[in-house]
Design a protein around this motif. Structure first.
Motif: not given
Length: 295
Positions: A96-103
């Motif tokens: 939630a904190a890294l995967g989705v924002p980076v994507a």
């Protein structure tokens, strides 16, 4: 801490996965595969598969049409897995904190890659008109390089210089911002359900509701069966040692009434649809026959 050789391998894989997604289609350009490879390189395959599978389910109903850019779930999975393993972050928090924002952020690098590839495409067209095949080959491969760099550069920068930031985020989420960390964990667990909801929005669910019910029930039953393999193995061993005791004292249970009712409803609905369609076809054929007799 992420080692230099891990950064190198993950950067190379970031370039490879976009080329596979565009050309070779070996499934190496998927979120699940990205989690598997990243977990293998980082030394925690279970975390990689968990994040990759969750990201795959999250984007299950997300599609692109024509030349539209979309979120880069593969690179998001790579970054989330690498930092989750190296920083000890909870996988759902990392998603939630890294995967989705980076994507989501890498949509912009995808656009840059497409713009550069358009330039090389026009260069290839000019080479074909001039029949300059040597230059054509160079420009063709430069298009592939632009695609690779659109993923390799941001992934390298994040892995090489983002460790301190991720460590600070992890410490904060486990300390003063524990409430936010808990919320991100819950959000990460909900994201796969969002992917399913998007997918069901585009599928003809009303028309095929019976198959949806059957699929859900069968998946639930298989999940129960697979989680009970160890218990079943113990029962089999008991049967080998004392057959009568195992039979009378086994842990197998019958299906619940709700499961039986859902299966029965689904099969009955399928039967009803098939016969209704057959009846409509029969009536239509009869009407056409009457029209032919009148003529």
């Amino acid at each position: 801490m992420i080692q230099w050789w891990q950064i190198l391998l993950l950067t190379l894989y970031a370039g490879f996965q976009i080329m596979d997604e565009l050309h070779w289609y070996s499934s190496a350009g998927s979120a699940v595969f990205s989690g598997f490879i990243t977990g293998l390189i980082m030394g925690d395959m279970a975390t990689g598969l968990f994040i990759g599978g969750s990201m795959q389910l999250t984007i299950l109903g997300v599609g692109t049409f024509g030349g539209a850019s979309r979120i880069d779930a593969n690179s998001g999975t790579l970054i989330a897995t690498a930092f989750a393993v190296s920083s000890g972050m909870d996988p759902e928090q990392a998603l939630a904190a890294l995967g989705v924002p980076v994507a989501a952020i890498l949509v912009y690098t995808d656009i840059l890659g497409r713009m550069a590839n358009t330039f090389w495409g026009h260069a290839c067209d000019a080479d074909v008109e001039k029949m300059n095949w040597g230059a054509y080959n160079v420009h063709y491969w430069m298009g592939a390089v632009s695609w690779c760099l659109s993923r390799m550069i941001p992934v390298f920068l994040a892995l090489a210089f983002g460790q301190g930031l991720v460590d600070a985020i992890t410490t904060a989420l486990n300390g003063d911002l524990a409430w936010l960390g808990t919320g991100l964990t819950v959000a990460g667990g909900m994201l796969p359900a969002v992917g399913f909801a998007i997918l069901l929005r585009y599928l003809p669910v009303k028309k095929h509701i019976a198959y949806l019910i059957l699929g859900f029930v069968i998946a639930a039953l298989l999940g129960t069966a697979f989680t009970s393999i160890q218990t079943i193995g113990g029962d089999v061993a008991t049967v080998a040692g004392a057959t009568e005791t195992a039979i009378t004292g086994g842990s197998f249970k019958g299906l619940s009434m709700l499961t039986v009712a859902l299966i029965g409803f689904a099969l009955a609905y399928i039967y009803y649809q098939q016969h209704q369609n057959a009846a409509v076809a029969t009536v239509s054929a009869g009407v056409e026959g009457d029209d032919d007799d009148e003529l």
